[in-house]
Enzyme design. Sequence first.
Site, PDB file in Angstrom:
ATOM      1  N   HIS A  48      -5.985 -18.214   8.373  1.00 31.82           N
ATOM      2  CA  HIS A  48      -5.928 -18.955   7.291  1.00 31.82           C
ATOM      3  C   HIS A  48      -5.680 -20.661   7.671  1.00 31.82           C
ATOM      4  O   HIS A  48      -4.939 -20.865   8.661  1.00 31.82           O
ATOM      5  CB  HIS A  48      -4.425 -18.535   6.897  1.00 31.82           C
ATOM      6  CG  HIS A  48      -4.227 -18.981   5.402  1.00 31.82           C
ATOM      7  ND1 HIS A  48      -3.934 -20.340   5.024  1.00 31.82           N
ATOM      8  CD2 HIS A  48      -4.089 -18.384   4.247  1.00 31.82           C
ATOM      9  CE1 HIS A  48      -3.640 -20.348   3.736  1.00 31.82           C
ATOM     10  NE2 HIS A  48      -3.770 -19.245   3.086  1.00 31.82           N
ATOM     11  N   ALA A  70       0.772  -1.350   0.030  1.00 32.27           N
ATOM     12  CA  ALA A  70       0.023  -0.047   0.039  1.00 32.27           C
ATOM     13  C   ALA A  70       0.874   1.293  -0.118  1.00 32.27           C
ATOM     14  O   ALA A  70       0.532   2.221  -0.863  1.00 32.27           O
ATOM     15  CB  ALA A  70      -0.894   0.282   1.167  1.00 32.27           C
ATOM     16  N   ASN A 127       4.029  -7.492   4.810  1.00 30.04           N
ATOM     17  CA  ASN A 127       3.516  -8.807   4.818  1.00 30.04           C
ATOM     18  C   ASN A 127       3.174  -8.902   3.107  1.00 30.04           C
ATOM     19  O   ASN A 127       3.230  -9.983   2.689  1.00 30.04           O
ATOM     20  CB  ASN A 127       1.812  -8.781   5.237  1.00 30.04           C
ATOM     21  CG  ASN A 127       1.915  -9.185   6.825  1.00 30.04           C
ATOM     22  OD1 ASN A 127       3.177  -9.880   7.285  1.00 30.04           O
ATOM     23  ND2 ASN A 127       1.034  -9.145   7.308  1.00 30.04           N
ATOM     24  N   ARG A 140     -12.108 -11.995   4.744  1.00 30.12           N
ATOM     25  CA  ARG A 140     -11.638 -11.627   3.521  1.00 30.12           C
ATOM     26  C   ARG A 140     -11.319 -12.783   2.559  1.00 30.12           C
ATOM     27  O   ARG A 140     -11.167 -13.840   3.085  1.00 30.12           O
ATOM     28  CB  ARG A 140     -10.251 -10.990   3.795  1.00 30.12           C
ATOM     29  CG  ARG A 140      -9.401 -10.597   2.328  1.00 30.12           C
ATOM     30  CD  ARG A 140      -8.449  -9.789   2.736  1.00 30.12           C
ATOM     31  NE  ARG A 140      -7.187 -10.584   3.266  1.00 30.12           N
ATOM     32  CZ  ARG A 140      -6.569 -11.546   2.554  1.00 30.12           C
ATOM     33  NH1 ARG A 140      -6.427 -11.738   1.108  1.00 30.12           N
ATOM     34  NH2 ARG A 140      -5.688 -12.169   3.140  1.00 30.12           N
ATOM     35  N   ASP A 144       0.680  -0.601  14.619  1.00 31.19           N
ATOM     36  CA  ASP A 144       1.228   0.733  14.841  1.00 31.19           C
ATOM     37  C   ASP A 144       0.215   1.851  14.303  1.00 31.19           C
ATOM     38  O   ASP A 144       0.191   2.895  14.984  1.00 31.19           O
ATOM     39  CB  ASP A 144       2.585   1.147  14.167  1.00 31.19           C
ATOM     40  CG  ASP A 144       3.849   0.288  14.689  1.00 31.19           C
ATOM     41  OD1 ASP A 144       3.305  -0.725  15.605  1.00 31.19           O
ATOM     42  OD2 ASP A 144       4.934   0.594  14.748  1.00 31.19           O
ATOM     43  N   ARG A 169      -4.648 -25.577  -3.078  1.00 29.73           N
ATOM     44  CA  ARG A 169      -6.180 -26.166  -3.040  1.00 29.73           C
ATOM     45  C   ARG A 169      -6.775 -25.566  -4.291  1.00 29.73           C
ATOM     46  O   ARG A 169      -7.669 -26.304  -5.044  1.00 29.73           O
ATOM     47  CB  ARG A 169      -7.132 -25.544  -1.821  1.00 29.73           C
ATOM     48  CG  ARG A 169      -6.779 -26.518  -0.519  1.00 29.73           C
ATOM     49  CD  ARG A 169      -7.444 -25.894   0.702  1.00 29.73           C
ATOM     50  NE  ARG A 169      -6.889 -24.647   0.992  1.00 29.73           N
ATOM     51  CZ  ARG A 169      -7.488 -23.447   1.671  1.00 29.73           C
ATOM     52  NH1 ARG A 169      -8.803 -23.617   1.652  1.00 29.73           N
ATOM     53  NH2 ARG A 169      -6.400 -22.578   2.217  1.00 29.73           N
ATOM     54  N   GLU A 229      -3.232 -20.870  -0.437  1.00 35.83           N
ATOM     55  CA  GLU A 229      -4.580 -21.615  -0.986  1.00 35.83           C
ATOM     56  C   GLU A 229      -4.614 -21.828  -2.352  1.00 35.83           C
ATOM     57  O   GLU A 229      -5.533 -22.654  -2.637  1.00 35.83           O
ATOM     58  CB  GLU A 229      -5.521 -20.159  -0.606  1.00 35.83           C
ATOM     59  CG  GLU A 229      -7.096 -20.446  -0.682  1.00 35.83           C
ATOM     60  CD  GLU A 229      -7.768 -19.305  -0.188  1.00 35.83           C
ATOM     61  OE1 GLU A 229      -7.538 -18.592   0.740  1.00 35.83           O
ATOM     62  OE2 GLU A 229      -8.976 -19.158  -0.810  1.00 35.83           O
ATOM     63  N   HIS A 263      -4.014 -14.837  10.383  1.00 39.68           N
ATOM     64  CA  HIS A 263      -3.467 -14.319   9.032  1.00 39.68           C
ATOM     65  C   HIS A 263      -3.679 -12.764   8.719  1.00 39.68           C
ATOM     66  O   HIS A 263      -2.952 -12.269   7.954  1.00 39.68           O
ATOM     67  CB  HIS A 263      -4.171 -15.228   8.092  1.00 39.68           C
ATOM     68  CG  HIS A 263      -3.682 -15.198   6.467  1.00 39.68           C
ATOM     69  ND1 HIS A 263      -2.319 -15.336   6.135  1.00 39.68           N
ATOM     70  CD2 HIS A 263      -4.301 -14.671   5.513  1.00 39.68           C
ATOM     71  CE1 HIS A 263      -2.133 -15.035   4.844  1.00 39.68           C
ATOM     72  NE2 HIS A 263      -3.398 -14.724   4.475  1.00 39.68           N
ATOM     73  N   HIS A 264      -4.847 -12.393   8.866  1.00 41.91           N
ATOM     74  CA  HIS A 264      -5.599 -11.048   8.322  1.00 41.91           C
ATOM     75  C   HIS A 264      -6.294 -10.379   9.297  1.00 41.91           C
ATOM     76  O   HIS A 264      -7.263 -11.054   9.842  1.00 41.91           O
ATOM     77  CB  HIS A 264      -6.039 -11.295   7.044  1.00 41.91           C
ATOM     78  CG  HIS A 264      -6.206 -10.028   6.197  1.00 41.91           C
ATOM     79  ND1 HIS A 264      -5.166  -9.199   5.373  1.00 41.91           N
ATOM     80  CD2 HIS A 264      -7.415  -9.099   6.081  1.00 41.91           C
ATOM     81  CE1 HIS A 264      -5.816  -8.082   4.980  1.00 41.91           C
ATOM     82  NE2 HIS A 264      -6.960  -8.132   5.514  1.00 41.91           N
ATOM     83  N   ARG A 300     -12.500 -19.102   4.145  1.00 36.93           N
ATOM     84  CA  ARG A 300     -11.279 -19.384   5.281  1.00 36.93           C
ATOM     85  C   ARG A 300     -11.756 -19.622   6.531  1.00 36.93           C
ATOM     86  O   ARG A 300     -11.575 -20.510   7.231  1.00 36.93           O
ATOM     87  CB  ARG A 300     -10.290 -18.244   5.289  1.00 36.93           C
ATOM     88  CG  ARG A 300      -9.338 -18.354   4.033  1.00 36.93           C
ATOM     89  CD  ARG A 300      -8.435 -17.024   4.088  1.00 36.93           C
ATOM     90  NE  ARG A 300      -7.843 -17.096   2.668  1.00 36.93           N
ATOM     91  CZ  ARG A 300      -7.072 -16.521   2.558  1.00 36.93           C
ATOM     92  NH1 ARG A 300      -6.698 -15.466   3.251  1.00 36.93           N
ATOM     93  NH2 ARG A 300      -5.973 -16.761   1.228  1.00 36.93           N
TER      94      ARG A 300
END
Length: 569
Positions: free
Chosen positions: A364, A137, A164, A542, A343, A380, A377, A503-504, A401
């Site tokens: 995850h 980002a 990440n 997500r 942060d 899969r 993923e 994971h998220h 998930r």
Amino acid sequence: TTIKKITTCSILCGFISTGAFGNENLKSFITVGEGYNGEIKVETTFNGNNISDIKVVDHKESNFTKRAMKKIIKEIIERQNIDVDNVGGATFTSKGLKSAVTSAVAKGNIKLTEKKLAKKVYKNETTDVVVIGAGGAGLTAAIAAKEKGVNVILIEKMPMIGGNTNYATGGINAANSSIQLSKGINDSIDIFIEDTLKGGKNTNNKDLVTLMANSSGKMIDWLVERGADLQDVGRMGGQSVNRTHRPQGGKAVGPNLVDALSARANELKVDLRVSTTATKINEKDGVITGITVTSPDGQPYTINSKAVIIATGGFGANEPLVASYNENLKGFGTTNHKGASGDGISLTKELGVDLIQMKEIQTHPTVIPTNNKMITEAVRGNGAILINRDGKRFVNELDTRDVVSKAELSQKGNSAYLVFDQSVRESLKAIDGYYNKGFLTEGNSPEELATKLNISNKKFKTTIDQYNSFVKNNKDLDFNRNDLPRQLNKPPYYAVEVAPAVHHTMGGIAINKNGEVLKNQKPIKGLYAAGEVTGGIHGSNRLGGNALIDIVVFGKIAGDNAANLSQEK
Ligand code: FAD
Ligand code: MEZ
């Protein structure tokens, strides 16, 4: 005596050059990943002819071999104690690197230039736009702002950039991208929105989802124009169409994106400062005035700017914070890098910004319990199945998930085996990395694999045969999996034990469609946010591949708008 030196570290590919650099304002575009070629500058501390420390300080594109780069990065990662998944295949040990350098020094192959390291005194400064966090980002925002012709300072608290985003593997989602169109894939913005809202249990901010989906195809072009490789398109959980873009052959997407974005940032001469931490966002009468940071050696200074973009990522690696929002996740492992410490949340506390959906934290489902390494993923998506200790499938492997994680936790041992064959392996280059790291158990037949896993041969084989018959008839009679890409019948067969890990973090700072940060639902002048630090886009779950499109779409919006604001009189 210990002398500090800075050496251009090309020793491993056979030519030697040396140079001395100041130890201040070090620019580091270090990324990790397959296929990276670069020259790397390391700061080495010698004790006589023995090396007592090595640290990367800079690199630039050159003919550095992939293997050598990996070796050096592995060394750096170990030294900095950064856990990075995508180093891939590196077998070189710290000891090995040290002895290679030591022996080159002993043979006189490296000329060392002594340099006294003067302590830099940091002064307060002023710029147009300051971006906090050099993950996907932040890099996107910095590039977008710089491409509008304004001055940008991008700060990163870790010694290397990428956050990440460096770890991202499975891919980036987009509907109606030119790559999908060229492959004859029939997708639509509406189906993308529908899948995303369904995955998020309709708790997502629909305006932001619509904006993300509408911009997604164009954003893939934007990334490709800046050097990303997103030519392979596959599917992941909760999707009705193949829309997950990744590099050719199914290589990990994150390192590719970070390489492309960092090269572009470098080309634009974005002022990037690593090992520099934002400690405060400054404001006067409700208007943002800049940030306070600490320098690599701990000195505080201020960067004044009319526009600040928060791109600090999520808080998946901050276990106490995760547990404070969801106590069921106490003690869980995480797939995140250690800089994902939230942060952005602490930096904005004093400002009283709106935080939303903070309890929504995703696990995850395919993470190796012993080392927290995530198995993408996409394995899969490309055909792998999940088998429990009774030798049976127990879930639609392509469900979302939350569903797959919950199903795993109710199996014996609270984990399961991800099982696939050689044809799945050949479809996805990322699997070679797992193989080379020794993560996979291998068998020449389903029965041999079952024996190694301590599962009944007969039941295991019956499950594989039955799954293959579902593929043949294109109908999963047991779990209604909507995509059955291939039979599992090409030896060898592989398995890896997997369980859920944090994971998220879907919740975070509330933003509007301009990327502006909200307080009591109104924008704070001069403050923008993008990426995993924000909340609301993914709702309560997500979809795989949606984080990367989120971070680049909103990174670009924040960068463009921050640049415009910085030029207002
Ligand atoms: P990050 O990339 O984490 O960057 C934030 C940066 O800010 C970090 O470098 C951090 O060190 C820095 N920072 C933090 N605080 C400060 C501070 N105070 N001062 C200065 N700098 C600071 N998503 C997908 O869509 N597809 C995938 O294939 C995928 N795979 C994934 C695999 C793994 C193992 C993980 C962990 C995540 C994956 N995700 C994937 C999710 C996705 O990678 C992240 O959500 C996304 O990369 C976050 O991007 P970001 O720029 O917001 O944050
Ligand atoms: O979006 C993700 O988190 C993702 C696709 C991860 C992965 O399994 O590769």
